[in-house]
Design an enzyme around this catalytic site. Structure first.
Site, short mmCIF file in Angstrom:
data_model
loop_
_atom_site.label_atom_id
_atom_site.label_comp_id
_atom_site.label_asym_id
_atom_site.label_seq_id
_atom_site.Cartn_x
_atom_site.Cartn_y
_atom_site.Cartn_z
N ILE A 167 0.83 -1.22 0.00
CA ILE A 167 0.00 0.00 0.00
C ILE A 167 0.86 1.26 0.00
O ILE A 167 0.35 2.37 -0.01
CB ILE A 167 -0.99 0.01 1.20
CG1 ILE A 167 -0.27 -0.26 2.53
CG2 ILE A 167 -2.12 -0.97 0.99
CD1 ILE A 167 -1.18 -0.19 3.76
N GLY A 168 2.19 1.09 0.03
CA GLY A 168 3.08 2.25 -0.01
C GLY A 168 4.52 1.81 -0.12
O GLY A 168 4.87 0.69 0.26
N GLY A 170 8.78 3.32 0.16
CA GLY A 170 9.67 4.41 0.55
C GLY A 170 11.10 4.00 0.25
O GLY A 170 11.35 2.91 -0.27
N SER A 171 12.04 4.87 0.60
CA SER A 171 13.44 4.59 0.29
C SER A 171 14.00 3.46 1.16
O SER A 171 14.96 2.80 0.79
CB SER A 171 14.28 5.85 0.47
OG SER A 171 13.99 6.45 1.72
N GLY A 173 11.98 0.90 2.53
CA GLY A 173 11.21 -0.34 2.52
C GLY A 173 9.83 -0.12 1.94
O GLY A 173 9.61 0.79 1.15
N GLU A 174 8.89 -0.95 2.37
CA GLU A 174 7.53 -0.88 1.82
C GLU A 174 6.51 -0.98 2.95
O GLU A 174 6.83 -1.45 4.04
CB GLU A 174 7.33 -2.01 0.81
CG GLU A 174 7.61 -3.39 1.40
CD GLU A 174 7.82 -4.46 0.34
OE1 GLU A 174 7.84 -4.14 -0.86
OE2 GLU A 174 7.96 -5.62 0.74
N ILE A 175 5.32 -0.52 2.66
CA ILE A 175 4.22 -0.64 3.62
C ILE A 175 3.22 -1.63 3.05
O ILE A 175 2.78 -1.48 1.90
CB ILE A 175 3.56 0.72 3.91
CG1 ILE A 175 4.61 1.70 4.46
CG2 ILE A 175 2.42 0.56 4.91
CD1 ILE A 175 4.11 3.12 4.60
N LYS A 188 5.04 -1.54 8.17
CA LYS A 188 6.17 -0.89 7.49
C LYS A 188 7.35 -1.85 7.63
O LYS A 188 7.81 -2.11 8.74
CB LYS A 188 6.49 0.45 8.15
CG LYS A 188 7.64 1.19 7.44
CD LYS A 188 8.09 2.42 8.22
CE LYS A 188 7.33 3.65 7.83
NZ LYS A 188 7.94 4.89 8.37
N ASP A 284 7.07 16.34 8.31
CA ASP A 284 6.76 15.83 6.97
C ASP A 284 5.25 15.76 6.78
O ASP A 284 4.71 14.77 6.30
CB ASP A 284 7.40 14.46 6.76
CG ASP A 284 7.42 14.06 5.27
OD1 ASP A 284 7.31 14.97 4.42
OD2 ASP A 284 7.55 12.87 4.98
#
Length: 437
Positions: A167-168, A170-171, A173-175, A188, A284
């Site tokens: 579902i997401g 990032g630099s 890893g992943e969600i 996460k 952020d």
């Protein structure tokens, strides 16, 4: 305790003359016995393992001594966390599951007092935790997922990825959407290749330590983490409605009433984070990090604390030298872009950019690349209002929140007051509907 006065009789309990007869001797022995009971409880209380051992070597039955609350020496040692004394008592056959007048076991006492080494010791001897209800300790509603770890450490085998979905990304890893004990959760997961990177581990632990402290209806709820196995994982509640970025992409500009309700939820979450003295600066804040609880879009929560900073405020006007260019360029405050000192007002600036996006339907400075947008804003420019649907009060609040001078920006408590007033005027004024989309 009065036992100190009685301890001379413990040495002469059997040394009376025969003229006293058997009844007198029995009474002397009983007196000695009572004082030695007090004595073992006293030495246990004082954490004097040598004295406890000496008494038990003389009379093993003292291991089962009871005070007026029916508490054994092991109860006393467990409450205080006296490991050496407890080991000695257990060696001499102490009943690990003896109950006091509140029906508490020694383990229940150790748990109530948060004596973790003692909890481990008692469990290794078969200690059970029961009798806490009605005791002088708060009942522990839910036992930790794992007995010998802190209560948020999650065993990886409890996570079910058989029907997981990304579902997401990032630099680091992943969600993923996965299941934990049958409940959908967001996980996460740090890339295995980065799980040995010292800085990645440091950032991951920082986020976990921060989330453990947060609890608010408008903050994504932390459920636990995997910190002792690889890959490292952070588990939070799963929100079915997706993020605000996707919602705005599909819906475009929002009606004033929806924009105000959304803004109130975001502001409540950040006002909680900004509460002194332990201030959390999100750093952020952007639509991707604002999540919708469900598809009805009636409740929002702020998430993703990977870049958040926890600071202890000495003075509410203090500013801090923190990392420049932290966060997402399009929503970044000018002082962050310029690597200047900043404070929690950077979140107020980002909030203004989100408010603008909700009113306009497009990201701020959509025709600029993110870095160029941040540079343009740092040079003193701001996005232009084009939509017809906003209320003047909302525009005014947005402009106040993105003021170049961070001291001119309102706090989130002030923002909440203004939003509540705008909401009141919307509910009493029936003409605003001409603005709605």
């Amino acid at each position: 305790m009065s036992d100190k006065e009685g301890n001379c009789s413990s040495s002469d309990g059997g040394g009376s003359s025969s003229s006293q007869g058997h009844g007198g001797v029995d009474k002397q022995k009983e007196k000695a016995r009572v004082s030695r009971t007090s004595l073992i409880l006293w030495h246990t209380h004082q954490n004097d393992a040598a004295a406890v051992r000496k008494l038990l070597e003389e009379d093993r039955s003292l291991v089962a001594a009871r005070d007026y609350d029916n508490r054994t020496p092991l109860h006393v040692a467990s409450l205080h966390g006296w490991i050496d004394v407890a080991k000695c008592l257990l060696e001499f056959g102490a009943d690990v599951n003896a109950q006091d007048r509140w029906r508490n076991t020694p383990l229940a006492d150790a748990e109530g007092a948060k004596k973790y080494s003692m909890i481990e010791l008692l469990k290794s001897y078969g200690g059970l935790s029961f009798g806490q209800n009605g005791s002088h300790f708060e009942p522990k509603a839910v036992p930790p997922p794992l007995p010998n770890k802190c209560d948020w450490e999650i065993e990886p085998s409890e996570l079910d990825f058989s029907n997981s979905a990304i579902i997401g990304k990032g630099s680091f890893g992943e969600i993923l959407k996965a299941f934990w004990r049958g409940t959908p959760v967001a996980v996460k997961r740090i890339l295995p290749s980065l799980s040995d990177d010292r800085l990645v581990i440091q950032d991951f632990r920082h986020e976990v330590n921060l989330l453990v402290k947060l609890r608010h209806p408008n903050i994504v709820q932390f459920l636990g983490a995997v910190t002792e196995r690889k890959p490292l994982m952070l588990i939070t509640e799963y929100l079915r409605g997706g993020d605000l970025h996707q919602f705005l992409k599909e819906k475009g500009s929002l009606s004033p009433s929806t924009a105000v309700n959304f803004a109130l939820d975001i502001a409540r979450g950040i006002a909680y984070l900004h509460n002194e003295p332990n201030v959390v600066i999100h750093r952020d804040l952007k639509p991707r990090n604002v999540l919708l609880v469900n598809s009805n879009a009636d409740h929002l929560k702020v998430g993703d604390f990977g870049l958040s900073k926890l600071i202890k405020v000495q003075n509410s006007h203090d500013v801090y030298k923190m990392t420049g260019e932290t966060g997402s360029y399009r929503y970044m405050a000018p002082e962050v872009f310029k690597h200047r000192k900043y404070d929690k007002k950077v979140d107020v600036f980002s909030f203004a950019m989100i408010l603008y996006e909700m009113l306009e339907g497009d990201p701020p400075l959509v025709n600029y690349e993110p870095y160029e947008a941040a540079k343009y804003v740092a040079d003193g420019h701001r996005p232009i209002f084009r939509a017809k649907g906003y209320l003047p009060e909302l525009r005014e609040l947005t402009e106040l929140c993105w003021a170049a001078d961070m001291n001119q920006r309102p706090s989130f408590l002030e923002i909440l007051k203004r939003l509540e007033k705008i909401k009141e005027s919307l509910s009493t004024d029936h003409h605003w509907s001409i603005f709605s989309q």
